[in-house]
Design a protein around this motif. Structure first.
Motif, short mmCIF file in Angstrom:
data_model
loop_
_atom_site.label_atom_id
_atom_site.label_comp_id
_atom_site.label_asym_id
_atom_site.label_seq_id
_atom_site.Cartn_x
_atom_site.Cartn_y
_atom_site.Cartn_z
N ALA A 344 103.10 -95.75 -85.04
CA ALA A 344 102.96 -97.20 -84.96
C ALA A 344 102.73 -97.83 -86.32
N VAL A 345 102.30 -97.05 -87.32
CA VAL A 345 102.03 -97.59 -88.66
C VAL A 345 103.28 -97.43 -89.49
N THR A 346 103.95 -98.55 -89.77
CA THR A 346 105.20 -98.52 -90.53
C THR A 346 105.22 -99.66 -91.53
N SER A 349 105.51 -103.14 -90.11
CA SER A 349 104.30 -103.80 -89.60
C SER A 349 103.44 -104.36 -90.71
#
Length: 420
Positions: A344-346, A349
């Motif tokens: 989810a950490v990209t 984001s």
């Protein structure tokens, strides 16, 4: 102050690496550890995991025939000679007897670095032979490297003649004269008086004081080997024709990476590579004096192993300073290959991944000429990317034997508050 070094891929002791490792570790002690606080506890530990990496069950029978032939004749000195001659050929006609001198005419610091890269290759080739008593003196080489980087070759230092830039180079004819002149001009910077006895390097016209004689002889041996390689192979055809560097390393690169990922295990049952590297870190922490800071230098794949270790397997291990060199931690995180990677950490984001909680300070060294070096600062919080431009002659592992690299790394670490 202990330092733990974690190597990268394709590092096998049977490939003759241990004598070159001794030179690398001596340079860490002479340049980095001696310049930092921590008293007399300047010990270097090596987390050697290469024997646990990829193995070829059919000894390379899966390679295409042409690649197999190149694999059998792989010669790092010949490849380095091809790189040097190719680089010089852009502006001049390369001559085997003055390759290092011609590099010095462009950049004296680069020539000094090249001398010690050659010394590392000679150490590697001598690994299985008898010690000659002086040429294999890693401590002497490291001390000489510090003299040259601290007092002579760093950019911005004045030439002893008071003129710039290094006009004395123009009067030299070949590499033999360059070495003799460099030795003579460097001698006043030595803390101890030179011995009175004389010796020669090659022939009578290079008579000189035997200050650091064993170290200079090792540098001279490397220069002779470079000239022979350039004469016999690299210059026998089109320049760059023998540029096959990495041919035999590619299978080991693939094998080491895939073997680590497949067998790194779980937190409860870590794999053999994780277990060995963690064991060396535990030992360094247990044996350090008075809780002095711990430095970890991780090269290439070693950076990925250390990151996995400090974030998933052993987040309890405290590392005061982490230096990753020629590493792929940023790439591995972008590919979400670490145990603690969060899909989810990209970048999309707008977030970055937190630096390992156990790390006080993280420096990531990137050589733009190194195809295996990746930035980490855009991906991780807290890390600082530093550019180290070696040019295309000595990318990836070459920096570990370069005086200029060790001098600059020591300076960068001394600037920060992580080792106060």
């Amino acid at each position: 102050m202990p330092l733990v070094y974690v190597h990268g891929i394709a590092n096998r002791r049977e490939r003759g690496a241990h004598r070159a490792d001794t030179l690398r570790d001596a340079m860490f002690r002479e340049h980095l550890l001696s310049a930092l606080p921590g008293g007399a506890d300047h010990r270097v530990y090596t987390a050697h995991w290469g024997d646990l990496g990829g193995r070829l069950a059919w000894n390379g029978d899966s390679f295409p025939e042409a690649a197999l032939q190149r694999l059998g004749t792989h010669d790092p000195l010949a490849e380095l000679a091809a790189e040097v001659t190719d680089e010089l050929a852009r502006t001049t006609e390369p001559r085997p007897e003055r390759l290092v001198l011609d590099v010095a005419l462009r950049s004296l610091p680069d020539a000094v670095d090249l001398l010690f890269v050659l010394a590392g290759l000679v150490e590697r080739d001598s690994a299985d032979g008898p010690d000659d008593g002086d040429g294999g003196d890693a401590e002497g080489l490291a001390a000489l490297a510090k003299v040259l980087s601290d007092h002579y070759a760093l950019p911005g230092l004045p030439d002893p003649d008071g003129r710039a830039p290094h006009p004395w180079l123009a009067d030299l004819r070949d590499d033999e004269e360059f070495l003799a002149a460099l030795a003579e001009r460097s001698r006043p910077y030595d803390a101890a008086p030179p011995p009175a006895d004389q010796e020669t390097l090659g022939d009578s016209r290079t008579t000189r004081n035997s200050w650091h004689s064993g170290a200079w002889r090792r540098l001279g041996s490397g220069v002779v080997r470079l000239s022979r390689a350039a004469t016999g192979r690299a210059m026998s055809g089109p320049v760059g024709r023998l540029r096959t560097a990495g041919v035999d390393a590619v299978p080991l690169l693939i094998g080491d990476v895939t073997t680590y990922l497949a067998r790194r295990g779980t937190r409860e049952e870590p794999g053999p590579i994780v277990t060995r590297v963690a064991g060396v870190l535990d030992r360094a922490l247990a044996e350090r004096a008075d809780g002095s800071p711990l430095i970890v230098v991780a090269h290439s794949m070693g950076g990925n192993i250390v990151h996995d270790l400090l974030t998933h397997y052993r987040p309890d291990l405290k590392v005061d300073v982490l230096v990753t060199l020629g590493s792929q931690t940023g790439l591995f995180e972008e590919l979400k290959l670490f145990r603690e990677s969060d899909p989810a950490v990209t970048g999309g984001s707008g977030a970055r991944v937190a630096m390992p909680a156990a790390v006080g300070r993280w420096l990531n060294v990137v050589d733009g000429a190194d195809p295996l070096a990746f930035c980490a600062e855009p991906v991780f919080e807290g890390v600082t990317d530093y550019a180290y431009t070696s040019g295309r002659l000595w990318a990836h592992s070459g920096a570990l034997h370069q005086p200029m690299f060790h001098a600059r790394l020591a300076r960068r670490l001394a600037e920060g508050d992580g080792l106060a």
